[in-house]
Design a protein around this motif. Structure first.
Motif, PDB file in Angstrom:
ATOM      1  N   LYS B 108       0.824  -1.205   0.000  1.00 53.60           N
ATOM      2  CA  LYS B 108       0.000   0.000   0.000  1.00 53.60           C
ATOM      3  C   LYS B 108       0.868   1.269   0.000  1.00 53.60           C
ATOM      4  CE  LYS B 108      -4.525   1.162   1.604  1.00 53.60           C
ATOM      5  NZ  LYS B 108      -5.701   0.564   2.195  1.00 53.60           N
ATOM      6  N   GLN B 109       1.901   1.260   0.824  1.00 54.22           N
ATOM      7  CA  GLN B 109       2.752   2.452   0.930  1.00 54.22           C
ATOM      8  C   GLN B 109       3.429   2.760  -0.393  1.00 54.22           C
ATOM      9  OE1 GLN B 109       2.699   4.603   3.306  1.00 54.22           O
ATOM     10  NE2 GLN B 109       1.193   3.247   4.260  1.00 54.22           N
ATOM     11  N   LYS B 110       3.994   1.710  -0.995  1.00 53.83           N
ATOM     12  CA  LYS B 110       4.728   1.886  -2.238  1.00 53.83           C
ATOM     13  C   LYS B 110       3.800   2.396  -3.342  1.00 53.83           C
ATOM     14  CE  LYS B 110       7.615  -0.653  -5.497  1.00 53.83           C
ATOM     15  NZ  LYS B 110       7.667  -1.954  -6.169  1.00 53.83           N
ATOM     16  N   ALA B 111       2.582   1.805  -3.392  1.00 52.24           N
ATOM     17  CA  ALA B 111       1.629   2.199  -4.426  1.00 52.24           C
ATOM     18  C   ALA B 111       1.214   3.656  -4.252  1.00 52.24           C
ATOM     19  CB  ALA B 111       0.411   1.280  -4.391  1.00 52.24           C
ATOM     20  N   ARG B 112       1.009   4.052  -2.987  1.00 51.99           N
ATOM     21  CA  ARG B 112       0.590   5.443  -2.738  1.00 51.99           C
ATOM     22  C   ARG B 112       1.717   6.417  -3.041  1.00 51.99           C
ATOM     23  NH1 ARG B 112      -3.723   5.604   2.209  1.00 51.99           N
ATOM     24  NH2 ARG B 112      -5.379   4.735   0.938  1.00 51.99           N
ATOM     25  N   ALA B 113       2.943   6.015  -2.721  1.00 53.45           N
ATOM     26  CA  ALA B 113       4.080   6.891  -3.017  1.00 53.45           C
ATOM     27  C   ALA B 113       4.191   7.091  -4.525  1.00 53.45           C
ATOM     28  CB  ALA B 113       5.363   6.283  -2.454  1.00 53.45           C
ATOM     29  N   ARG B 114       3.990   5.990  -5.255  1.00 54.70           N
ATOM     30  CA  ARG B 114       4.026   6.058  -6.715  1.00 54.70           C
ATOM     31  C   ARG B 114       2.909   6.975  -7.230  1.00 54.70           C
ATOM     32  NH1 ARG B 114       6.328   6.184 -11.496  1.00 54.70           N
ATOM     33  NH2 ARG B 114       5.145   5.155 -13.146  1.00 54.70           N
ATOM     34  N   ALA B 115       1.721   6.852  -6.626  1.00 54.05           N
ATOM     35  CA  ALA B 115       0.597   7.691  -7.036  1.00 54.05           C
ATOM     36  C   ALA B 115       0.913   9.167  -6.809  1.00 54.05           C
ATOM     37  CB  ALA B 115      -0.671   7.291  -6.278  1.00 54.05           C
ATOM     38  N   ALA B 116       1.531   9.472  -5.675  1.00 54.62           N
ATOM     39  CA  ALA B 116       1.871  10.865  -5.371  1.00 54.62           C
ATOM     40  C   ALA B 116       2.857  11.411  -6.398  1.00 54.62           C
ATOM     41  CB  ALA B 116       2.449  10.953  -3.964  1.00 54.62           C
ATOM     42  N   LEU B 124      -0.912  17.700 -10.967  1.00 48.68           N
ATOM     43  CA  LEU B 124      -2.010  17.774 -10.009  1.00 48.68           C
ATOM     44  C   LEU B 124      -1.464  18.154  -8.636  1.00 48.68           C
ATOM     45  CD1 LEU B 124      -4.061  14.576 -10.873  1.00 48.68           C
ATOM     46  CD2 LEU B 124      -4.927  16.897 -10.988  1.00 48.68           C
ATOM     47  N   ASP B 125      -2.168  19.052  -7.963  1.00 51.52           N
ATOM     48  CA  ASP B 125      -1.793  19.483  -6.625  1.00 51.52           C
ATOM     49  C   ASP B 125      -1.885  18.299  -5.648  1.00 51.52           C
ATOM     50  OD1 ASP B 125      -1.410  20.732  -4.250  1.00 51.52           O
ATOM     51  OD2 ASP B 125      -2.838  22.362  -4.643  1.00 51.52           O
ATOM     52  N   ALA B 126      -0.849  18.129  -4.833  1.00 48.28           N
ATOM     53  CA  ALA B 126      -0.828  17.005  -3.886  1.00 48.28           C
ATOM     54  C   ALA B 126      -1.997  17.070  -2.913  1.00 48.28           C
ATOM     55  CB  ALA B 126       0.492  16.984  -3.130  1.00 48.28           C
ATOM     56  N   ALA B 127      -2.561  18.265  -2.729  1.00 53.10           N
ATOM     57  CA  ALA B 127      -3.684  18.418  -1.792  1.00 53.10           C
ATOM     58  C   ALA B 127      -4.927  17.674  -2.275  1.00 53.10           C
ATOM     59  CB  ALA B 127      -4.002  19.903  -1.614  1.00 53.10           C
ATOM     60  N   LEU B 128      -4.954  17.317  -3.563  1.00 52.90           N
ATOM     61  CA  LEU B 128      -6.129  16.636  -4.112  1.00 52.90           C
ATOM     62  C   LEU B 128      -6.131  15.142  -3.807  1.00 52.90           C
ATOM     63  CD1 LEU B 128      -6.266  18.310  -7.656  1.00 52.90           C
ATOM     64  CD2 LEU B 128      -7.644  18.875  -5.654  1.00 52.90           C
ATOM     65  N   ALA B 129      -5.018  14.628  -3.276  1.00 50.32           N
ATOM     66  CA  ALA B 129      -4.858  13.175  -3.115  1.00 50.32           C
ATOM     67  C   ALA B 129      -6.018  12.518  -2.383  1.00 50.32           C
ATOM     68  CB  ALA B 129      -3.536  12.880  -2.415  1.00 50.32           C
ATOM     69  N   LYS B 130      -6.494  13.168  -1.316  1.00 52.10           N
ATOM     70  CA  LYS B 130      -7.532  12.536  -0.491  1.00 52.10           C
ATOM     71  C   LYS B 130      -8.939  12.888  -0.943  1.00 52.10           C
ATOM     72  CE  LYS B 130      -4.826  10.400   2.317  1.00 52.10           C
ATOM     73  NZ  LYS B 130      -4.751   8.945   2.157  1.00 52.10           N
ATOM     74  N   ARG B 131      -9.044  13.672  -2.020  1.00 50.93           N
ATOM     75  CA  ARG B 131     -10.384  14.030  -2.502  1.00 50.93           C
ATOM     76  C   ARG B 131     -11.000  12.878  -3.283  1.00 50.93           C
ATOM     77  NH1 ARG B 131     -10.102  19.863  -3.542  1.00 50.93           N
ATOM     78  NH2 ARG B 131      -9.300  20.702  -1.603  1.00 50.93           N
ATOM     79  N   GLN B 142      -9.377  14.210 -15.870  1.00 47.62           N
ATOM     80  CA  GLN B 142      -8.680  13.605 -17.004  1.00 47.62           C
ATOM     81  C   GLN B 142      -7.191  13.438 -16.696  1.00 47.62           C
ATOM     82  OE1 GLN B 142      -9.091  11.375 -19.388  1.00 47.62           O
ATOM     83  NE2 GLN B 142     -10.891  12.584 -19.892  1.00 47.62           N
ATOM     84  N   ARG B 143      -6.621  14.385 -15.950  1.00 46.72           N
ATOM     85  CA  ARG B 143      -5.229  14.240 -15.528  1.00 46.72           C
ATOM     86  C   ARG B 143      -5.077  13.018 -14.622  1.00 46.72           C
ATOM     87  NH1 ARG B 143      -2.096  19.267 -16.109  1.00 46.72           N
ATOM     88  NH2 ARG B 143      -3.510  20.673 -17.162  1.00 46.72           N
ATOM     89  N   VAL B 144      -6.068  12.819 -13.732  1.00 43.78           N
ATOM     90  CA  VAL B 144      -6.034  11.640 -12.873  1.00 43.78           C
ATOM     91  C   VAL B 144      -6.085  10.387 -13.737  1.00 43.78           C
ATOM     92  CG1 VAL B 144      -7.196  10.368 -11.032  1.00 43.78           C
ATOM     93  CG2 VAL B 144      -7.128  12.873 -10.963  1.00 43.78           C
ATOM     94  N   GLY B 145      -6.935  10.443 -14.781  1.00 47.72           N
ATOM     95  CA  GLY B 145      -7.043   9.308 -15.699  1.00 47.72           C
ATOM     96  C   GLY B 145      -5.695   8.971 -16.328  1.00 47.72           C
ATOM     97  N   VAL B 146      -4.956  10.002 -16.724  1.00 47.85           N
ATOM     98  CA  VAL B 146      -3.639   9.776 -17.333  1.00 47.85           C
ATOM     99  C   VAL B 146      -2.669   9.214 -16.285  1.00 47.85           C
ATOM    100  CG1 VAL B 146      -1.664  10.891 -18.437  1.00 47.85           C
ATOM    101  CG2 VAL B 146      -3.977  11.542 -19.102  1.00 47.85           C
ATOM    102  N   ALA B 147      -2.708   9.793 -15.089  1.00 45.02           N
ATOM    103  CA  ALA B 147      -1.822   9.315 -14.018  1.00 45.02           C
ATOM    104  C   ALA B 147      -2.116   7.853 -13.690  1.00 45.02           C
ATOM    105  CB  ALA B 147      -1.991  10.180 -12.766  1.00 45.02           C
ATOM    106  N   ARG B 148      -3.412   7.508 -13.633  1.00 46.73           N
ATOM    107  CA  ARG B 148      -3.796   6.134 -13.317  1.00 46.73           C
ATOM    108  C   ARG B 148      -3.270   5.171 -14.380  1.00 46.73           C
ATOM    109  NH1 ARG B 148     -10.106   4.529 -12.776  1.00 46.73           N
ATOM    110  NH2 ARG B 148     -10.043   5.018 -14.975  1.00 46.73           N
ATOM    111  N   ALA B 149      -3.345   5.615 -15.650  1.00 53.59           N
ATOM    112  CA  ALA B 149      -2.877   4.743 -16.725  1.00 53.59           C
ATOM    113  C   ALA B 149      -1.365   4.540 -16.664  1.00 53.59           C
ATOM    114  CB  ALA B 149      -3.281   5.333 -18.076  1.00 53.59           C
ATOM    115  N   LEU B 150      -0.653   5.546 -16.143  1.00 56.44           N
ATOM    116  CA  LEU B 150       0.811   5.470 -16.116  1.00 56.44           C
ATOM    117  C   LEU B 150       1.333   4.782 -14.861  1.00 56.44           C
ATOM    118  CD1 LEU B 150       1.673   9.097 -17.306  1.00 56.44           C
ATOM    119  CD2 LEU B 150       2.136   6.993 -18.561  1.00 56.44           C
ATOM    120  N   ALA B 151       0.429   4.467 -13.914  1.00 58.85           N
ATOM    121  CA  ALA B 151       0.849   4.103 -12.563  1.00 58.85           C
ATOM    122  C   ALA B 151       1.836   2.941 -12.516  1.00 58.85           C
ATOM    123  CB  ALA B 151      -0.361   3.807 -11.697  1.00 58.85           C
TER     124      ALA B 151
END
Lengths: 232, 373
Positions: B108-116, B124-131, B142-151
């Protein structure tokens, strides 16, 4: 006043329960069927989603079953399950299906197509997709259905009075008549209503806790199907 | 490399969505499938990650048939971005992005660090992480969509009209962002759109498809604009392809002149010397202030507020001929102002000179290097 309160909570001994005991019994007889109904409704709903043609006949059958008066159910069931709680609970479980199956089907179907495509494209298998995407997103609709089913079930338990005093709080209605104690009628009606309101509020709370992802203000978006004929 | 080898998709009702399509998609570049609705572009994309199975033909990924590995493994090795993002509304932004890494068994930690890390990469502003998704704008989603695809850092990215549901300003921002990310990451991207301008802007290679699932032309965008294969492609490219083609010619070789450029404290001789209808006045740092006719200028008393606007300047090293021409057309004097990256004037150029450059660029034809425009 003290005298009235004393009479109000003075439950005749033939019921073999205190007031609290009756409340517990009532909740058990009302909620276990809804829980069983939910367990039954989930796979039925999933079949209806998987095989679209199945949904109309399933809806028809549950509606017909809902139209069977509870008394008729009791008469049939008494040959098998006797004058027991089970005889009361089986019809209640069946009745809950008429609300829960459509609620789950609509809820799961309300998941946007692009969300499903995205899940599939990310490598979700069908099971994972169902449990991690479709079901969580259907939670508001399912709980809306549960609220209707639960309130209706709480009110219907009282009918169990007719089969050997299996109606929990409903049994008070019978005793009010034979002992000529109208305050027992009030007790039955008010307590049942309060239980329904409390359990409903609890379900709303569960919904709020389970769905922090829902935009506030649209909480009532997924309205439950209207209660057909609660007075039964 | 993804190699699509005479692939046909025929549905049970007889409709042919894709008809004997063959396409070689080069590594580490953006290949755009473009065409009107019903041309089979999305079907083609979906056959690459087997959301649609071809009726005939094969698709090879690095030489191996994609049918030979489990479908979920294949999909987890390909990022997928969809119109309207298709985010999981019941998961936070950070958990949305961490979806595939979590499925691949990351902690979980590694995945979240990668997401950040990815949130930062896509702006994307890091403040949006928990939204939750509903709290974000369409462009942010759409930016989240791109980030998710690149994860999970997949080598291949499939994008299905990812930017068509956002407004033009946001879309331009997302396109620029994609080009920037691609410069850094060098993914093999297959991009579907119905917007030919988007295709020309983003594509290294562009496949124009026509209704019925036929490939009409497969070429780099500059070649598409200079030599459309047939009337359909020409029509699809639109009316001003000559102008748009200028995006692919650099403005670096334009002949600039600094004769009509004078400083704010110019002497009477400096004002009189150039043989030009207009003079460009610059400030002490060499930044442009504005144009004026020489007769309206008084040495020692040049007032910046009385000058004509100098319009938008262009940067010869980075801007294309199209930008230079645009600057000249919009300039009140018909002259475009060239500046360096610091905004200091390096010279001016007339519409006539730009016109000559366009003619010689066309003559030089396809050998010109591509400039993002």
């Amino acid at each position: 006043m003290n005298g009235f309160l004393h009479d109000f909570f003075d439950i005749p001994s033939d019921l073999q329960h205190s007031w609290i005991g009756l409340v517990g019994l009532h909740l058990r007889e009302a909620l276990l069927p809804v829980a069983a109904g939910l367990l039954l409704a989930l796979p039925i709903a999933q079949l209806c989603i998987r095989f679209r043609w199945l949904y109309p006949p399933v809806l028809g059958i549950t509606t017909v079953l809902y139209a069977v008066p509870s008394l008729a159910f009791f008469v049939v069931l008494i040959n098998y399950t006797g004058q027991t709680e089970l005889t009361v609970m089986i019809p209640l479980a069946v009745y809950s299906l008429v609300v829960l199956v459509p609620a789950i089907v609509d809820g799961v179907r309300s998941v946007p197509q692009e969300t499903l495509s995205a899940a599939t494209a990310m490598g979700f298998g069908p099971l994972r997709r169902y449990f991690q995407v479709q079901l969580p997103i259907a939670v508001p609709a399912i709980i809306a259905g549960l609220r209707v089913a639960t309130v209706s079930s709480i009110s219907l338990v009282s009918v169990g009075m007719l089969i050997g005093n299996q109606g929990a709080l409903g049994n008070l209605l019978h005793d009010a008549q034979i002992y000529n104690r109208p305050e027992l009628t009030w007790n039955s009606v008010i307590t049942t209503a309060l239980l329904a309101i409390l359990v409903d509020a609890l379900l709303v709370l569960v919904r709020v806790l389970l769905t922090p992802w829902m935009p506030s203000g649209t909480a009532g978006r997924k309205q439950a199907p209207a209660l057909k004929d609660a007075a039964r | 490399m993804i190699r699509i080898d005479s692939v046909t998709k025929r549905y049970p009702d007889g409709t042919v969505a894709v008809d004997r399509l063959s396409l070689e998609i080069p590594d580490r570049s953006i290949t755009v499938l473009v065409g009107p609705s019903g041309c089979g572009k999305t079907t083609t994309l979906r056959m690459i990650n087997r959301m649609v199975e071809p009726s005939e033909g094969t698709i090879l990924l690095d030489g191996e048939d994609i049918q030979r590995q489990p479908v979920t493994t294949l999909r987890r090795s390909m990022g997928y971005v969809i119109q309207n993002a298709g985010l999981f509304q019941h998961r936070t932004i950070v958990d949305n992005i961490a979806t595939v890494p979590r499925m691949l068994g990351w902690g979980k930690q590694k995945a979240r660090a990668r997401a950040a890390e990815l949130m930062e990469r896509v702006g994307l502003d890091a403040a949006l992480a928990k939204r939750y998704p509903y709290q974000l704008s369409g462009g942010q989603q759409q930016r989240v969509g791109v980030a998710r695809a690149l994860a999970a850092d997949p080598p291949v990215l499939l994008m299905d009209e990812p930017f068509s549901a956002v407004d033009p300003v946001v879309r331009k921002g997302l396109q620029d962002e994609l080009l920037r990310i691609q410069d850094e990451l060098g993914k093999t991207i297959v991009f579907v759109t119905h917007d030919i301008d988007e295709a020309i802007k983003l594509g290294t290679m562009v496949a124009v498809m026509r209704t019925g699932g036929h490939l009409a032309q497969y070429a780099p965008p500059a070649e598409l604009l200079s030599g459309p294969a047939d009337a359909f492609v020409e029509d699809f490219l639109g009316g001003d392809r000559g102008i748009r083609r200028l995006s692919f010619f650099p403005s670096a070789r334009l002949e600039l002149t600094s004769d009509p450029v004078i400083p704010l404290d110019a002497t009477a001789e400096q004002i009189a010397a150039p043989d030009a209808p207009y003079l460009l006045v610059t400030d002490a740092d060499g930044r442009p202030l504005g144009w004026s006719a020489p007769r309206d200028l008084v040495a020692g008393d040049i007032r910046p507020e009385r000058l004509l606007s100098h319009g938008r300047p262009f940067v010869p090293g980075t801007d294309s001929l199209r930008v230079a021409l645009d600057c000249a057309v919009l300039s009140p004097t018909g002259w475009a102002v060239a500046v360096d990256t610091g905004g200091r004037v390096t010279g001016v150029v007339s519409q006539a000179t730009i016109g000559e450059a366009i003619r010689s660029a066309h003559a030089a034809g396809r050998d010109d290097e591509k400039v993002a425009g």
